[in-house]
Enzyme design. Structure first.
Site, mmCIF file in Angstrom:
data_model
loop_
_atom_site.group_PDB
_atom_site.id
_atom_site.type_symbol
_atom_site.label_atom_id
_atom_site.label_comp_id
_atom_site.label_asym_id
_atom_site.label_seq_id
_atom_site.Cartn_x
_atom_site.Cartn_y
_atom_site.Cartn_z
ATOM 1 N N LYS A 44 5.054 23.972 -0.977
ATOM 2 C CA LYS A 44 5.210 22.732 -0.211
ATOM 3 C C LYS A 44 4.021 21.785 -0.302
ATOM 4 O O LYS A 44 3.830 20.929 0.549
ATOM 5 C CB LYS A 44 5.528 23.014 1.274
ATOM 6 N N HIS A 99 3.137 29.684 -7.928
ATOM 7 C CA HIS A 99 2.465 29.654 -6.627
ATOM 8 C C HIS A 99 1.476 30.816 -6.514
ATOM 9 O O HIS A 99 1.038 31.135 -5.414
ATOM 10 C CB HIS A 99 3.483 29.842 -5.492
ATOM 11 N N SER A 129 6.632 21.141 6.304
ATOM 12 C CA SER A 129 7.550 21.083 5.167
ATOM 13 C C SER A 129 8.155 22.472 4.896
ATOM 14 O O SER A 129 9.362 22.618 4.644
ATOM 15 C CB SER A 129 6.790 20.566 3.944
HETATM 16 P P1 A3P Z 1 8.317 17.102 2.697
HETATM 17 O O1 A3P Z 1 9.121 18.306 3.081
HETATM 18 O O2 A3P Z 1 7.171 16.860 3.640
HETATM 19 O O3 A3P Z 1 9.151 15.875 2.493
HETATM 20 P P2 A3P Z 1 6.948 21.533 -3.190
HETATM 21 O O4 A3P Z 1 7.484 20.879 -4.416
HETATM 22 O O5 A3P Z 1 5.578 22.115 -3.363
HETATM 23 O O6 A3P Z 1 7.929 22.496 -2.613
HETATM 24 O O7 A3P Z 1 6.706 20.384 -2.101
HETATM 25 C C1 A3P Z 1 7.796 19.698 -1.529
HETATM 26 C C2 A3P Z 1 7.237 18.546 -0.729
HETATM 27 O O8 A3P Z 1 6.752 17.529 -1.626
HETATM 28 C C3 A3P Z 1 8.315 17.894 0.142
HETATM 29 O O9 A3P Z 1 7.626 17.411 1.302
HETATM 30 C C4 A3P Z 1 8.772 16.775 -0.777
HETATM 31 O O10 A3P Z 1 9.460 15.735 -0.124
HETATM 32 C C5 A3P Z 1 7.417 16.305 -1.333
HETATM 33 N N1 A3P Z 1 7.566 15.480 -2.541
HETATM 34 C C6 A3P Z 1 8.153 15.802 -3.713
HETATM 35 N N2 A3P Z 1 8.143 14.752 -4.558
HETATM 36 C C7 A3P Z 1 7.510 13.739 -3.908
HETATM 37 C C8 A3P Z 1 7.181 12.386 -4.261
HETATM 38 N N3 A3P Z 1 7.511 11.846 -5.428
HETATM 39 N N4 A3P Z 1 6.525 11.644 -3.330
HETATM 40 C C9 A3P Z 1 6.178 12.169 -2.141
HETATM 41 N N5 A3P Z 1 6.477 13.430 -1.750
HETATM 42 C C10 A3P Z 1 7.132 14.209 -2.626
#
Ligand code: A3P
Length: 287
Positions: A44, A99, A129
């Site tokens: 996240k 991860h 998140s």
């Molecule tokens: P949120 O749940 O706060 O919206 P991961 O890929 O490590 O699982 O992280 C997911 C988080 O990164 C989510 O956060 C997602 O919305 C955010 N995310 C992914 N792409 C993004 C982008 N282009 N801009 C901003 N946040 C992004």
């Protein structure tokens, strides 16, 4: 339904794609190549965002690769069962994702010049998140409450282990030439500047138009519209799309909508204790 996590070296991993064999292979036998580029995060923290950025940099801003090939096929999760097969068969130079904490990362990395990009995020936003993600992803236990989830996060009891140990482990490499760290907050604040810095680290010389295309196609809006990275194509038994969206809010500071004053104070106390001696100033240390 209860979830039976896979445990490797005392850390829990979601069972859908992980096995003790794949994790042990990744740790002990996986051969890192000198031209590999690794996208490494605690969950996240912006993993899928960085996947998009790195794929777009690799294709010099041309979006067709990102728009036609699933992100997990562009940058395989090499410590998982399916990802391992792909990673082993891919030609160089590979882009790979995981991860894994530093201490169970492939041993062969120690003597290689492979590059690591480590993305971190305000741990309070990570926990928020993660809380929503666990509700929609069936390979994670459904959180009982935010209070309990936060406690588990602070105790390092969530899948993929402790955020503090992950960050401390990887940040030990911060002065190495083949290690680049960046925060989600920096990406949000200045995506163009961040892409330029990444290109420099990777030795990829992209012109202004190519950089603009990376920035545009890696925006939250563009990614939400791209089924190759929005997670919409994941099978329903893995990701229940009726319970939320993987690309949920994409903002900084959502923790302020979730933490009580007491939770925030407890968090700050534990954060100060656990981060002592790291000597790195993160954007979230200011608020
Ligand atoms: P949120 O749940 O706060 O919206 P991961 O890929 O490590 O699982 O992280 C997911 C988080 O990164 C989510 O956060 C997602 O919305 C955010 N995310 C992914 N792409 C993004 C982008 N282009 N801009 C901003 N946040 C992004």
């Amino acid at each position: 339904m209860p979830v039976h996590y896979v445990t490797y070296k005392g850390i829990k991993f979601p069972p859908a794609y992980n096995s003790v064999h794949s994790l042990s292979f990744a740790h002990n036998e996986f051969l890192v190549r000198d031209d590999d580029v690794f996208n490494i995060t605690y969950p996240k923290s912006g993993t899928v965002w960085m996947t998009e950025i790195l794929s777009l940099i690799r294709s010099r801003g041309q979006p067709s690769w990102s728009q036609t090939v699933l992100n997990s096929d562009r940058m395989p999760w090499f410590s998982t069962r399916l990802g391992l097969e792909a990673a082993l068969s891919y030609p160089s130079p590979r882009l790979l994702t995981c991860h894994l904490p530093r201490h169970i990362f492939p041993k062969s990395f120690s003597h290689s010049t492979a590059k690591v990009i480590y993305t971190l995020r305000d741990p309070r936003d990570v926990v928020v998140s993660y809380f929503y993600f666990c509700q929609m992803c069936n390979s994670y236990e459904d959180p009982v409450s935010f209070e309990q989830f936060l406690r588990d996060f602070l105790n390092g009891d969530l899948p993929h282990g402790s955020w503090f140990e992950h960050v401390r482990g990887w940040m030990q490499m911060k002065d190495r030439e083949n290690f680049f760290f960046i925060t989600y907050e920096e990406l949000k604040q200045d995506l163009r500047g961040s892409v330029r810095r990444l290109c420099h680290f990777l030795g990829q010389d992209l012109d202004d138009d190519a950089i603009s295309s990376v920035v545009q196609n890696a925006s939250f809006t563009a990614m939400r519209q791209n089924p190759m990275c929005s997670s919409i194509l994941l099978p329903a038994d893995i990701m229940d799309q009726t319970k939320g969206q993987f690309l949920r809010k994409g903002i900084c500071g959502d923790w302020k909508n979730h933490f009580t004053v007491t939770q925030s104070e407890t968090f700050n106390r534990i954060y100060q204790e656990r981060m002592q001696g790291l000597n790195v100033a993160f954007p979230w240390d200011r608020n």
